[in-house]
Design an enzyme around this catalytic site. Sequence first.
Site, short mmCIF file in Angstrom:
data_model
loop_
_atom_site.label_atom_id
_atom_site.label_comp_id
_atom_site.label_asym_id
_atom_site.label_seq_id
_atom_site.Cartn_x
_atom_site.Cartn_y
_atom_site.Cartn_z
N CYS A 133 -4.79 -16.77 -12.79
CA CYS A 133 -4.78 -15.51 -12.04
C CYS A 133 -3.45 -14.79 -12.25
O CYS A 133 -3.39 -13.56 -12.23
CB CYS A 133 -5.03 -15.75 -10.56
SG CYS A 133 -6.72 -16.23 -10.22
N CYS A 157 5.52 -11.24 -23.88
CA CYS A 157 4.42 -10.93 -22.96
C CYS A 157 5.02 -10.89 -21.56
O CYS A 157 6.17 -10.55 -21.39
CB CYS A 157 3.29 -11.95 -23.10
SG CYS A 157 3.74 -13.61 -22.59
#
Length: 420
Positions: free
Chosen positions: A228, A379
């Site tokens: 998540c 990222c």
Amino acid sequence: MCVRLVYTRTAEAVLPAGLDSSRPGMLGVAPHVGHRLYLIRMDLSRDELLRYSRHLILPDVALAGQRRLKGARILLIGAGGLGSPAALYLAAAGVGTLGLVDFDVVDVTNLQRQVLHGTSDVGRPKLESARARIRDMNPHVHVETYETRLTSENALEIMRDYDVIVDGTDNFATRYLTNDACVMLGTPNVYGSIFRFEGQASVFALPNGPCYRCLFPDPPPPGMVPSCAEGGVLGVLPGIVGTIQATEALKLVLGAGETLSGRLLLIDALTMRFRTVRVQRDPTCPACGTREITELIDYDEYCGVPGASSAHAMKDVPELTPRELAERLSAHTDFDLIDVREPYEWDIGRIPGARLIPLGDLAGAMAALDSRRDIVVYCRSGVRSADATRRLRAAGFRATNLAGGILRWSDDVDPSVPKY
Ligand SMILES: [Zn+2]
């Protein structure tokens, strides 16, 4: 007669005269050979009778059920998104003892969904804020806390004395660990998981019912299923799934209704479709079928995720720190800076000079990259970019991973780049 059944690991089942042995304290928990049952009387005070009045007039709960709830011990693995609503509703319902396993501190990014914790709790151990919130919700609930990560070494010891386990974990290693320990102990495992707009729930490890391994015999390859934290989750979704888990746990204690054992509930919040699919017990399942798994293993290694393995996997790619990248950028060294996040993450913030190639597009974009130039990949946290770096290097590029991603860039170099 109001009773609580406790399973111990000694002697055979003993039921005192007068107890209806056809309906033990919990439906679905089969006394194991070698387990003994004993009884504790549970009475309700006047305060409790008033507090639970809406339960007492409910046929499937009533006074006997409420006493059973008071005698029950339910363990929540994780006081996060799923554990929050589960803990609140189980406490409100009058479950006598709630155990909580968590080792995290409250972070501001938790508050979008983890309703056990408040803004004033940021920086505080989750177990502390959970205990305070549960006490305020219902002072009749006894809270037992375990400030630790659930491991193969401590799982059986922690879980042994509970009647129902609610799995609110967010990673595969702990999920397999919880499953195997539940199967070994013969304790029901109320499973829930969430991702983006989708949720799942089921009940595992009931006698004759399947376990998590029957449904998912093998963990997904590391990095295949984003967490998540990487993929996002709608804040209300753990509220839905965690509340369903609490419902199943209450039904197990009460022996009421039909649980999700043998069924997997699939929830799609975007279309608001709920459906269930059959899950059968697999006779070849090494946990609940052949029972080959007789002791808990190293689940990090088994799943190839967190801790050892993923840190390990990231070690075999060359890295540079955000400060080193900043130096290279200010020295105008000639290299390509590639951001492998998604466009909506790019919109939140980026490192100047980067170009966006989402990880899913990387393979197709490689042909257009110049293999004579150095490449730095980043990222959000450094996990996806480590994967990208590995793939680029395998294809012959001189790629390096930015350690810690844009989060660490924001901490160490440019705080104006927002963290998320
Ligand atoms: Zn199984």
